[in-house]
Scaffold this motif. Structure first.
Motif, PDB file in Angstrom:
ATOM      1  N   ARG A  43       0.932  -1.291   0.032  1.00 50.17           N
ATOM      2  CA  ARG A  43      -0.041  -0.106   0.176  1.00 50.17           C
ATOM      3  C   ARG A  43       0.846   1.155   0.021  1.00 50.17           C
ATOM      4  N   PRO A  44       0.726   2.138  -1.045  1.00 52.59           N
ATOM      5  CA  PRO A  44       1.333   3.324  -0.864  1.00 52.59           C
ATOM      6  C   PRO A  44       0.889   4.403  -0.082  1.00 52.59           C
ATOM      7  N   SER A  45       1.425   5.344   0.071  1.00 51.63           N
ATOM      8  CA  SER A  45       1.156   6.385   1.076  1.00 51.63           C
ATOM      9  C   SER A  45       0.266   7.603   0.347  1.00 51.63           C
ATOM     10  N   GLY A  46      -0.334   8.415   1.382  1.00 50.43           N
ATOM     11  CA  GLY A  46      -1.091   9.483   0.815  1.00 50.43           C
ATOM     12  C   GLY A  46      -2.493   9.141  -0.085  1.00 50.43           C
ATOM     13  N   ALA A  47      -2.492   9.824  -1.178  1.00 49.80           N
ATOM     14  CA  ALA A  47      -3.885  10.022  -1.931  1.00 49.80           C
ATOM     15  C   ALA A  47      -3.662   8.665  -2.799  1.00 49.80           C
ATOM     16  N   VAL A  48      -2.654   8.336  -3.455  1.00 50.21           N
ATOM     17  CA  VAL A  48      -2.394   6.822  -3.976  1.00 50.21           C
ATOM     18  C   VAL A  48      -2.814   5.886  -3.216  1.00 50.21           C
ATOM     19  N   GLY A  49      -2.479   6.005  -2.086  1.00 54.70           N
ATOM     20  CA  GLY A  49      -3.014   4.651  -0.876  1.00 54.70           C
ATOM     21  C   GLY A  49      -4.703   4.633  -0.812  1.00 54.70           C
ATOM     22  N   GLU A  50      -5.354   5.763  -1.320  1.00 51.35           N
ATOM     23  CA  GLU A  50      -6.630   5.864  -1.073  1.00 51.35           C
ATOM     24  C   GLU A  50      -7.041   4.838  -2.321  1.00 51.35           C
ATOM     25  N   TRP A  52      -5.590   2.594  -3.776  1.00 43.66           N
ATOM     26  CA  TRP A  52      -5.109   1.126  -3.558  1.00 43.66           C
ATOM     27  C   TRP A  52      -6.102   0.526  -2.783  1.00 43.66           C
ATOM     28  N   ASP A  53      -6.615   1.348  -1.848  1.00 42.73           N
ATOM     29  CA  ASP A  53      -7.771   0.694  -1.030  1.00 42.73           C
ATOM     30  C   ASP A  53      -9.147   0.648  -1.630  1.00 42.73           C
ATOM     31  N   GLU A  54      -9.600   1.378  -2.565  1.00 40.92           N
ATOM     32  CA  GLU A  54     -10.557   0.970  -3.416  1.00 40.92           C
ATOM     33  C   GLU A  54     -10.376  -0.050  -4.270  1.00 40.92           C
ATOM     34  N   TRP A  55      -9.120  -0.117  -4.793  1.00 45.62           N
ATOM     35  CA  TRP A  55      -8.930  -1.300  -5.654  1.00 45.62           C
ATOM     36  C   TRP A  55      -8.981  -2.748  -4.992  1.00 45.62           C
ATOM     37  N   ASN A  56      -8.465  -2.645  -3.835  1.00 41.94           N
ATOM     38  CA  ASN A  56      -8.359  -3.864  -3.158  1.00 41.94           C
ATOM     39  C   ASN A  56      -9.578  -4.284  -2.111  1.00 41.94           C
ATOM     40  N   LYS A  57     -10.662  -3.536  -2.340  1.00 40.17           N
ATOM     41  CA  LYS A  57     -11.854  -3.847  -1.282  1.00 40.17           C
ATOM     42  C   LYS A  57     -12.961  -4.001  -2.150  1.00 40.17           C
ATOM     43  N   PRO A  58     -13.036  -4.555  -3.319  1.00 42.75           N
ATOM     44  CA  PRO A  58     -14.536  -4.666  -4.137  1.00 42.75           C
ATOM     45  C   PRO A  58     -15.296  -5.679  -3.251  1.00 42.75           C
ATOM     46  N   GLY A  59     -16.534  -5.482  -3.532  1.00 41.62           N
ATOM     47  CA  GLY A  59     -17.605  -6.232  -3.023  1.00 41.62           C
ATOM     48  C   GLY A  59     -17.739  -7.590  -4.260  1.00 41.62           C
ATOM     49  N   LEU A 169     -19.239  12.403 -19.458  1.00 42.92           N
ATOM     50  CA  LEU A 169     -18.880  11.863 -18.251  1.00 42.92           C
ATOM     51  C   LEU A 169     -18.604  13.297 -17.482  1.00 42.92           C
ATOM     52  N   GLU A 170     -18.495  12.913 -16.020  1.00 43.85           N
ATOM     53  CA  GLU A 170     -18.338  13.976 -15.081  1.00 43.85           C
ATOM     54  C   GLU A 170     -17.350  13.941 -14.509  1.00 43.85           C
ATOM     55  N   ILE A 171     -16.049  14.903 -14.380  1.00 40.37           N
ATOM     56  CA  ILE A 171     -15.147  14.463 -13.621  1.00 40.37           C
ATOM     57  C   ILE A 171     -15.362  14.667 -11.960  1.00 40.37           C
ATOM     58  N   VAL A 172     -15.019  13.655 -11.395  1.00 43.70           N
ATOM     59  CA  VAL A 172     -15.354  13.549  -9.929  1.00 43.70           C
ATOM     60  C   VAL A 172     -13.973  13.703  -8.904  1.00 43.70           C
ATOM     61  N   ARG A 173     -12.986  13.340  -9.357  1.00 45.19           N
ATOM     62  CA  ARG A 173     -11.843  13.387  -8.650  1.00 45.19           C
ATOM     63  C   ARG A 173     -10.715  13.427  -9.668  1.00 45.19           C
ATOM     64  N   VAL A 174      -9.433  14.098  -9.334  1.00 46.39           N
ATOM     65  CA  VAL A 174      -8.315  14.016  -9.884  1.00 46.39           C
ATOM     66  C   VAL A 174      -7.252  14.075  -8.759  1.00 46.39           C
ATOM     67  N   ILE A 175      -6.391  13.218  -8.945  1.00 52.08           N
ATOM     68  CA  ILE A 175      -5.098  12.976  -8.185  1.00 52.08           C
ATOM     69  C   ILE A 175      -3.891  13.106  -9.004  1.00 52.08           C
ATOM     70  N   ASP A 176      -3.062  13.889  -9.182  1.00 52.46           N
ATOM     71  CA  ASP A 176      -1.953  13.944  -9.921  1.00 52.46           C
ATOM     72  C   ASP A 176      -0.658  13.526  -9.031  1.00 52.46           C
ATOM     73  N   THR A 177      -0.086  12.765  -9.612  1.00 53.07           N
ATOM     74  CA  THR A 177       1.565  12.296  -8.915  1.00 53.07           C
ATOM     75  C   THR A 177       2.547  12.171 -10.285  1.00 53.07           C
ATOM     76  N   PRO A 178       3.504  12.026  -9.776  1.00 53.19           N
ATOM     77  CA  PRO A 178       4.679  11.990 -10.780  1.00 53.19           C
ATOM     78  C   PRO A 178       4.783  10.952 -11.707  1.00 53.19           C
ATOM     79  N   ASP A 179       3.962   9.793 -10.997  1.00 54.96           N
ATOM     80  CA  ASP A 179       3.879   8.485 -12.006  1.00 54.96           C
ATOM     81  C   ASP A 179       2.652   8.474 -12.843  1.00 54.96           C
ATOM     82  N   ALA A 180       1.526   9.164 -12.384  1.00 55.64           N
ATOM     83  CA  ALA A 180       0.196   8.898 -13.328  1.00 55.64           C
ATOM     84  C   ALA A 180      -0.631  10.147 -12.777  1.00 55.64           C
TER      85      ALA A 180
END
Length: 189
Positions: A43-50, A52-59, A169-180
């Protein structure tokens, strides 16, 4: 209420898989480049960690047949949740060993309904380009989480090769990192 969310890493020119995407080379040449943003599978830290959590906890998961067959259905277990595969053909014999994998032969709408029922309050994770296109066409895909990677592949498999009509589409959230740049969209209906 759960939402169906497509999670895909994509090159700037729209590719989700490189050239030579086939069994034995899932994702094609340079596929790993699209997934470097999440590091070493911890799990990465910060916003990318969030993210990660969404991707790893589907129903539950809805994934295309090509996607699941290239990786033998994740050995029957991806996040410990039910996996639904829309397909007009019956599954191969190995699927009998995977109780969490269900092939749905009566369309994407049925696959999504079953996945949402199984997911309860959690989201349905969607994977696969063709399946995402059919889900958009049928109006059963709610959101897209696109991880836009700063690379031009120039060839491979595109995420949105053929769509029947324009989709807003409607933009809901944008997280900018050096990698993506991680962009979350909601499908307007």
């Amino acid at each position: 209420m759960s939402a169906s969310v497509l999670f895909m890493s994509m090159s700037l020119d729209g590719y989700i898989a490189g050239p030579n995407d086939e069994v034995g080379n899932p994702g094609g040449d340079a596929f790993d480049r699209l997934h470097e943003w999440y590091g070493d599978f911890s799990r990465p830290s910060g916003a990318v960690g969030e993210l990660w959590d969404e991707w790893n906890k589907p129903g539950s998961i809805v994934a295309g047949r090509r996607t699941v067959e290239q990786i033998d259905h994740w050995g029957g277990d991806n996040h410990g949740v039910p996996i639904f595969v829309p397909s007009h053909r019956p599954p191969g014999p190995s699927v009998a060993n995977y109780p969490l994998v269900t092939y749905v032969r009566d369309g994407i709408e049925s696959a999504m309904a079953q996945a949402k029922a199984a997911a309860g309050e959690l989201n349905v994770l969607m994977l696969g380009a063709y399946t995402a296109q059919r889900a958009l066409e049928a109006g059963v895909l709610d959101e897209l989480q696109i991880h836009q990677i700063p690379v031009l592949f120039g060839g491979g498999r595109r995420l949105f090769e053929l769509l029947p009509a324009q989709i807003e589409l409607e933009i809901v959230r944008v997280i900018d990192t050096p990698d993506a740049t991680h962009i979350r969209y909601r499908v307007r209906r």
